[in-house]
Design a protein around this motif. Structure first.
Motif, PDB file in Angstrom:
ATOM      1  N   LEU A 141       0.276  72.701 -52.738  1.00 30.93           N
ATOM      2  CA  LEU A 141       1.693  72.337 -52.703  1.00 30.93           C
ATOM      3  C   LEU A 141       2.209  72.047 -54.114  1.00 30.93           C
ATOM      4  O   LEU A 141       3.352  72.380 -54.444  1.00 30.93           O
ATOM      5  CB  LEU A 141       1.902  71.122 -51.791  1.00 30.93           C
ATOM      6  N   THR A 142       1.383  71.431 -54.948  1.00 30.82           N
ATOM      7  CA  THR A 142       1.777  71.168 -56.341  1.00 30.82           C
ATOM      8  C   THR A 142       2.080  72.473 -57.061  1.00 30.82           C
ATOM      9  O   THR A 142       3.071  72.579 -57.799  1.00 30.82           O
ATOM     10  CB  THR A 142       0.659  70.412 -57.078  1.00 30.82           C
ATOM     11  N   LEU A 143       1.237  73.480 -56.862  1.00 33.00           N
ATOM     12  CA  LEU A 143       1.451  74.779 -57.507  1.00 33.00           C
ATOM     13  C   LEU A 143       2.703  75.461 -56.950  1.00 33.00           C
ATOM     14  O   LEU A 143       3.457  76.093 -57.700  1.00 33.00           O
ATOM     15  CB  LEU A 143       0.229  75.667 -57.324  1.00 33.00           C
ATOM     16  N   VAL A 185      15.141  71.010 -56.515  1.00 35.45           N
ATOM     17  CA  VAL A 185      14.515  72.328 -56.550  1.00 35.45           C
ATOM     18  C   VAL A 185      13.637  72.529 -55.315  1.00 35.45           C
ATOM     19  O   VAL A 185      13.579  73.622 -54.745  1.00 35.45           O
ATOM     20  CB  VAL A 185      13.689  72.517 -57.838  1.00 35.45           C
ATOM     21  N   PHE A 186      12.963  71.475 -54.892  1.00 31.58           N
ATOM     22  CA  PHE A 186      12.128  71.501 -53.689  1.00 31.58           C
ATOM     23  C   PHE A 186      12.951  71.965 -52.487  1.00 31.58           C
ATOM     24  O   PHE A 186      12.460  72.719 -51.630  1.00 31.58           O
ATOM     25  CB  PHE A 186      11.561  70.097 -53.460  1.00 31.58           C
ATOM     26  N   ILE A 187      14.209  71.520 -52.454  1.00 35.45           N
ATOM     27  CA  ILE A 187      15.106  71.891 -51.356  1.00 35.45           C
ATOM     28  C   ILE A 187      15.719  73.272 -51.606  1.00 35.45           C
ATOM     29  O   ILE A 187      15.710  74.138 -50.718  1.00 35.45           O
ATOM     30  CB  ILE A 187      16.223  70.846 -51.183  1.00 35.45           C
ATOM     31  N   TRP A 188      16.250  73.491 -52.805  1.00 32.70           N
ATOM     32  CA  TRP A 188      16.943  74.752 -53.105  1.00 32.70           C
ATOM     33  C   TRP A 188      16.029  75.959 -52.903  1.00 32.70           C
ATOM     34  O   TRP A 188      16.443  76.979 -52.377  1.00 32.70           O
ATOM     35  CB  TRP A 188      17.459  74.759 -54.537  1.00 32.70           C
ATOM     36  N   ALA A 242       8.081  77.045 -58.271  1.00 31.39           N
ATOM     37  CA  ALA A 242       9.510  77.058 -57.956  1.00 31.39           C
ATOM     38  C   ALA A 242      10.332  76.605 -59.156  1.00 31.39           C
ATOM     39  O   ALA A 242      11.371  77.193 -59.464  1.00 31.39           O
ATOM     40  CB  ALA A 242       9.778  76.150 -56.750  1.00 31.39           C
ATOM     41  N   VAL A 243       9.864  75.572 -59.838  1.00 31.11           N
ATOM     42  CA  VAL A 243      10.569  75.093 -61.032  1.00 31.11           C
ATOM     43  C   VAL A 243      10.504  76.143 -62.137  1.00 31.11           C
ATOM     44  O   VAL A 243      11.473  76.363 -62.868  1.00 31.11           O
ATOM     45  CB  VAL A 243       9.963  73.760 -61.524  1.00 31.11           C
ATOM     46  N   ASN A 244       9.373  76.801 -62.231  1.00 26.28           N
ATOM     47  CA  ASN A 244       9.175  77.813 -63.275  1.00 26.28           C
ATOM     48  C   ASN A 244      10.146  78.987 -63.116  1.00 26.28           C
ATOM     49  O   ASN A 244      10.610  79.557 -64.108  1.00 26.28           O
ATOM     50  CB  ASN A 244       7.731  78.315 -63.237  1.00 26.28           C
ATOM     51  N   ARG A 245      10.446  79.340 -61.880  1.00 24.59           N
ATOM     52  CA  ARG A 245      11.351  80.472 -61.656  1.00 24.59           C
ATOM     53  C   ARG A 245      12.818  80.043 -61.572  1.00 24.59           C
ATOM     54  O   ARG A 245      13.712  80.883 -61.503  1.00 24.59           O
ATOM     55  CB  ARG A 245      10.957  81.231 -60.386  1.00 24.59           C
ATOM     56  N   CYS A 246      13.061  78.738 -61.569  1.00 22.23           N
ATOM     57  CA  CYS A 246      14.428  78.220 -61.512  1.00 22.23           C
ATOM     58  C   CYS A 246      15.101  78.394 -62.874  1.00 22.23           C
ATOM     59  O   CYS A 246      14.639  77.827 -63.872  1.00 22.23           O
ATOM     60  CB  CYS A 246      14.417  76.748 -61.097  1.00 22.23           C
ATOM     61  N   LEU A 278      16.283  71.653 -65.046  1.00 18.22           N
ATOM     62  CA  LEU A 278      14.907  72.065 -65.313  1.00 18.22           C
ATOM     63  C   LEU A 278      14.810  73.549 -65.671  1.00 18.22           C
ATOM     64  O   LEU A 278      13.724  74.133 -65.612  1.00 18.22           O
ATOM     65  CB  LEU A 278      14.040  71.774 -64.086  1.00 18.22           C
ATOM     66  N   ALA A 279      15.923  74.146 -66.059  1.00 17.89           N
ATOM     67  CA  ALA A 279      15.953  75.586 -66.334  1.00 17.89           C
ATOM     68  C   ALA A 279      15.052  75.977 -67.498  1.00 17.89           C
ATOM     69  O   ALA A 279      14.573  77.115 -67.571  1.00 17.89           O
ATOM     70  CB  ALA A 279      17.386  76.030 -66.616  1.00 17.89           C
TER      71      ALA A 279
END
Length: 529
Positions: free
Chosen positions: A222-224, A486-489, A229-233, A238-239
């Motif tokens: 789940l951490t990965l 981001v977890f939600i988006w 998700a943050v990495n592709r945002c 967090l862009a």
């Protein structure tokens, strides 16, 4: 030519991608000899040669390696059915003898069996002529593979024989190849051993407590998912976060080790399903004492000390109070002040008489203290024992001589119980004092715990229930608000649920009902289809 060999040696010693390294090896050998075709073999279990890469320039063939096209050919057996070495094939002979072997014309040679080559030529409209087989041998004499070159071409494009100088160059190059490949093999083996040791630790925790063992393997995944998700945002606060493959591997290690300190946590604390559980659930002893209390009421009725109405009233009150204690013991709901006061009153109200005539409390002070736990099933002492696991985790990990590419493992693994407002533990770090990766693990740790179905002290929550709780945690500065957005988006919660949760937990989620929900920025493009 010497300069070219030295340049190749530099590349071989610095290239980290094993597959790319193999491609460099084969291409260099083909370029030096102007060969039309080449094959790189790798030794498997000292018994077979597997095809790693096949190149045939005139046919536009590129299989294996970085090509993306798998090789369907079966490995070549180095030994015959009776166990004797196979010297009939040129590449097998080169491996067995540790010698370079050259054949100028495979159709004129009777030294080796080239029937397979002849069949290949006929099937593929190709002409194999000149072959050079070179074993890949490490400085200590170990054979780890072989290189085979085919059809060197002259300036006019005609097939010719390999020259003595080319043989010498290829042998020199093969020596560098063998060293580089051996180093790669060693690195891969060490990485595999390291990963196995991590899994061994998790297996030990799993064996110690079946209720939390799954946690140790689910949290890293789940951490990965969260970090990916943050990495592709590409929008929002967090862009600018970027994570390489090496960074991802480091986070994976930290995830698997985030609870390694639990290896010292007592099982009876980790697995405490109810507030009165120790070696056994002491609520059974309380029930037995209340049976004695009710028996005393019946004796008082028979003695005329109580009227039937009074006895019935006392009996029913005792049963109601016992039922309240049993419900309080589960720890499934938070204890309000009036509940704690009622437990205190019950502990002082009921007593039973032992066989020695001594009057004993039906609920001991220790039991009353445990039943008054406001959240969960752990008392203060037990919670300190549980909390100590993260201190031990950090202490253990900080003692290890981490290489540069893993030096952040202790920080990532040690921060999943910190809060954004600095009120977490063990270091009381604030949001700005923590890495994005550590904050990702904090969200993963909580969400996994909320949705886990293997906890003895609670029922697994649905997606909507879990997200509402975490939304409140976001507002309370318990978890990172930007990461939770981001977890939600990116619907990380759904990605995880589809992989690990039961269908009964995956309910409809209305994100607008999540406390603290923030809509994505205008023009936000999610990677989720």
């Amino acid at each position: 030519m010497l300069e070219d060999i030295l340049n190749i040696g530099t590349i071989l010693s610095t290239e980290k991608d094993a597959e790319k390294l193999y491609e460099i090896i084969l291409k260099a050998a083909m370029d030096f000899t102007h060969s039309d075709a080449g094959t790189l073999y790798r030794l498997v279990d000292d018994k077979q040669l597997s095809f790693d890469i096949i190149h045939t320039r005139s046919k536009g063939v590129h299989l294996g390696g970085k090509s993306g096209h798998p090789i369907s050919l079966a490995p070549i057996d180095l030994f015959l059915a009776d166990g004797t070495p196979d010297h009939s094939r040129i590449v097998c002979h080169a491996v067995h003898t540790h010698e370079t072997v050259q054949v100028d014309d495979v159709y004129a040679s009777t030294r080796f069996d080239f029937s397979g080559t002849h069949a290949f030529d006929k099937q593929n409209d190709y002409l194999s002529r000149s072959v050079l087989a070179v074993p890949l041998r490490t400085p200590d004499g170990e054979i780890i593979g072989a290189l085979q070159l085919l059809n060197p071409l002259d300036e006019s494009g005609a097939i010719r024989a390999f020259t003595n100088q080319e043989q010498s160059v290829v042998r020199s190059l093969a020596s560098q190849m063998a060293v580089a490949l051996a180093n790669r093999i060693l690195i891969v083996a060490q990485a595999a051993l390291f990963d196995s040791m991590i899994q061994l630790i998790n297996s030990a925790i799993d064996d110690k407590s079946p209720y939390t063992g799954g946690h140790c393997s689910r949290v890293p995944q789940l951490t990965l998912m969260m970090a990916d998700a943050v990495n592709r945002c590409q929008q929002g606060p967090l862009a600018n976060f970027e994570m390489t493959a090496e960074d991802r591997a480091e986070l994976r290690v930290a995830g698997f080790l985030h609870d390694c300190g639990k290896i010292s946590t007592p099982v009876h604390v980790v697995d405490k399903a109810t507030k009165l559980e120790a070696i056994h659930d002491r609520i059974a002893m309380v029930e037995l004492r209340f049976e004695l209390v009710i028996k005393e009421i019946e004796i008082a009725l028979l003695k005329g000390e109580l009227s039937p109405e009074q006895a019935q009233q006392k009996r029913q009150q005792a049963l109601d109070d016992l039922e309240f204690l049993k419900k309080s013991n589960t720890g499934s709901e938070s204890m309000r002040d009036e509940h704690v006061q009622r437990i205190a009153q019950i502990s002082q109200q009921y007593a039973w008489v032992s066989s020695k005539g001594d009057e004993q409390a039906a609920v001991t002070p220790d039991e009353a203290n445990n039943l008054s736990i406001r959240y969960g099933t752990l008392n203060n002492e037990e919670r300190e024992i549980i909390n100590h696991h993260i201190v031990l985790t950090i202490n253990l990990l900080e003692q290890l001589p981490w290489p540069k590419h893993l030096r952040n493992v202790p920080e990532y693994a040690g921060g999943h119980h910190e809060k954004m407002d600095g009120k977490g533990y063990p270091k009381g770090l604030t949001r700005d004092q923590m890495s994005v990766q550590a904050r990702c693990m904090g969200i993963a740790d909580i969400f996994e715990a909320l949705t886990a179905s293997d906890r003895p002290y609670k029922k697994a929550k649905t997606l909507s229930e879990s997200l509402k709780i975490m939304g409140s945690m976001k507002l309370g500065q318990h978890i990172d608000p930007d990461l939770f957005d981001v977890f939600i988006w990116e619907k990380v919660y759904l990605q995880y649920a589809q992989a690990y949760l039961g269908v009964e937990q995956i309910d409809e989620v209305d994100v607008t009902q999540i406390p603290g929900y923030v809509a994505p920025p205008e023009g936000y493009i999610s990677a989720v289809v």
